[in-house]
Design a protein around this motif. Structure first.
Motif, PDB file in Angstrom:
ATOM      1  N   VAL A   1       7.766  33.590  33.166  1.00  0.00           N
ATOM      2  CA  VAL A   1       8.043  34.600  34.189  1.00  0.00           C
ATOM      3  C   VAL A   1       6.698  35.109  34.681  1.00  0.00           C
ATOM      4  O   VAL A   1       5.813  35.418  33.883  1.00  0.00           O
ATOM      5  CB  VAL A   1       8.854  35.795  33.620  1.00  0.00           C
ATOM      6  N   LYS A   2       6.548  35.191  35.999  1.00  0.00           N
ATOM      7  CA  LYS A   2       5.326  35.750  36.561  1.00  0.00           C
ATOM      8  C   LYS A   2       5.660  36.495  37.842  1.00  0.00           C
ATOM      9  O   LYS A   2       6.713  36.274  38.446  1.00  0.00           O
ATOM     10  CB  LYS A   2       4.275  34.666  36.818  1.00  0.00           C
ATOM     11  N   LEU A   3       4.754  37.384  38.223  1.00  0.00           N
ATOM     12  CA  LEU A   3       4.949  38.080  39.492  1.00  0.00           C
ATOM     13  C   LEU A   3       4.864  37.063  40.620  1.00  0.00           C
ATOM     14  O   LEU A   3       4.074  36.116  40.553  1.00  0.00           O
ATOM     15  CB  LEU A   3       3.892  39.163  39.684  1.00  0.00           C
TER      16      LEU A   3
ATOM     17  N   GLU B   1      -0.567  37.047  40.285  1.00  0.00           N
ATOM     18  CA  GLU B   1       0.650  36.361  39.838  1.00  0.00           C
ATOM     19  C   GLU B   1       0.719  36.374  38.309  1.00  0.00           C
ATOM     20  O   GLU B   1       1.053  35.396  37.668  1.00  0.00           O
ATOM     21  CB  GLU B   1       0.668  34.920  40.352  1.00  0.00           C
TER      22      GLU B   1
ATOM     23  N   LEU C   1      13.118  41.806  39.951  1.00  0.00           N
ATOM     24  CA  LEU C   1      13.279  42.095  38.530  1.00  0.00           C
ATOM     25  C   LEU C   1      14.056  43.391  38.381  1.00  0.00           C
ATOM     26  O   LEU C   1      13.614  44.446  38.824  1.00  0.00           O
ATOM     27  CB  LEU C   1      11.911  42.210  37.842  1.00  0.00           C
TER      28      LEU C   1
ATOM     29  N   SER D   1      10.018  44.686  41.285  1.00  0.00           N
ATOM     30  CA  SER D   1       9.071  43.731  41.880  1.00  0.00           C
ATOM     31  C   SER D   1       9.690  42.341  41.968  1.00  0.00           C
ATOM     32  O   SER D   1      10.641  42.015  41.270  1.00  0.00           O
ATOM     33  CB  SER D   1       7.798  43.636  41.015  1.00  0.00           C
TER      34      SER D   1
ATOM     35  N   VAL E   1       9.727  38.529  41.129  1.00  0.00           N
ATOM     36  CA  VAL E   1       9.238  37.688  40.048  1.00  0.00           C
ATOM     37  C   VAL E   1       9.719  36.253  40.245  1.00  0.00           C
ATOM     38  O   VAL E   1      10.737  36.006  40.894  1.00  0.00           O
ATOM     39  CB  VAL E   1       9.669  38.203  38.648  1.00  0.00           C
TER      40      VAL E   1
ATOM     41  N   TYR F   1       7.104  46.593  36.143  1.00  0.00           N
ATOM     42  CA  TYR F   1       7.353  45.744  37.303  1.00  0.00           C
ATOM     43  C   TYR F   1       8.825  45.660  37.707  1.00  0.00           C
ATOM     44  O   TYR F   1       9.197  44.823  38.535  1.00  0.00           O
ATOM     45  CB  TYR F   1       6.759  44.346  37.074  1.00  0.00           C
TER      46      TYR F   1
END
Length: 165
Positions: A153-155, A88, A123, A103, A105, A100
């Motif tokens: 912001v994170k995966l 993450e 994203l 992906s 997010v 990414y």
């Protein structure tokens, strides 16, 4: 005469760490200098294709320790940590976003937008002025969120997908 701006601790640490990471065949993902309770932490997040392991973290920690001591960029005592950015991983720098695109997010907003501070979506990209472009689940149109409105912001792991939790 304007006062010269003092370099930030993380910028100095990044300059020291960059060549070390390159020699070890790893990428320097992020550097943070954070206070938690009474302790300060200098955290290096490293990565490589296939992920990093404990040996990579130990090797980088040993290699960075001497140059940090020599440069002495931090006045107070601190705890040195080296780890992977994780599944993450936080997307904090412009170069973090491109790999990414497509992906999922999780975007955390500073203030609620339509009664939520958390958006999870695909994203689509990032604009030159740092806005993040998302496609929320079930939506045709994209939403553009200015960086000034974003707390982080994170995966997002697949299990959390749902748009607006």
């Amino acid at each position: 005469m304007p006062k010269e701006k003092k370099p930030r601790t993380v910028d100095i640490a990044r300059q020291i760490a960059g060549p070390i990471a390159e020699r070890q065949g790893i990428a320097l993902w992020d550097v943070r200098f954070e206070k938690e309770g009474v302790n300060w932490y200098l955290r290096f997040f490293i990565d490589k294709p296939g992920g990093v392991n404990i040996v990579d973290c130990e090797n980088f920690s040993r290699a960075i320790d001497g140059p940090l001591d020599e440069a002495d960029p931090i006045e107070q005592s601190y705890i040195l940590e080296v780890s992977s950015p994780g599944i993450e991983r936080a997307l904090t720098r412009p170069e973090h976003f491109e790999p990414y695109v497509g992906s999922r997010v999780h975007v955390r907003l500073i203030r609620p937008r339509e009664n939520t501070r958390d958006l999870i979506g695909e994203l689509i990209g990032r604009t030159e002025d740092s806005a993040v472009i998302l496609r929320l689940p079930g939506e045709e149109d994209t939403v553009t969120i200015p960086w000034a409105e974003i707390a982080g912001v994170k995966l997002a792991p697949d299990t959390d997908f749902g748009g607006r939790p």
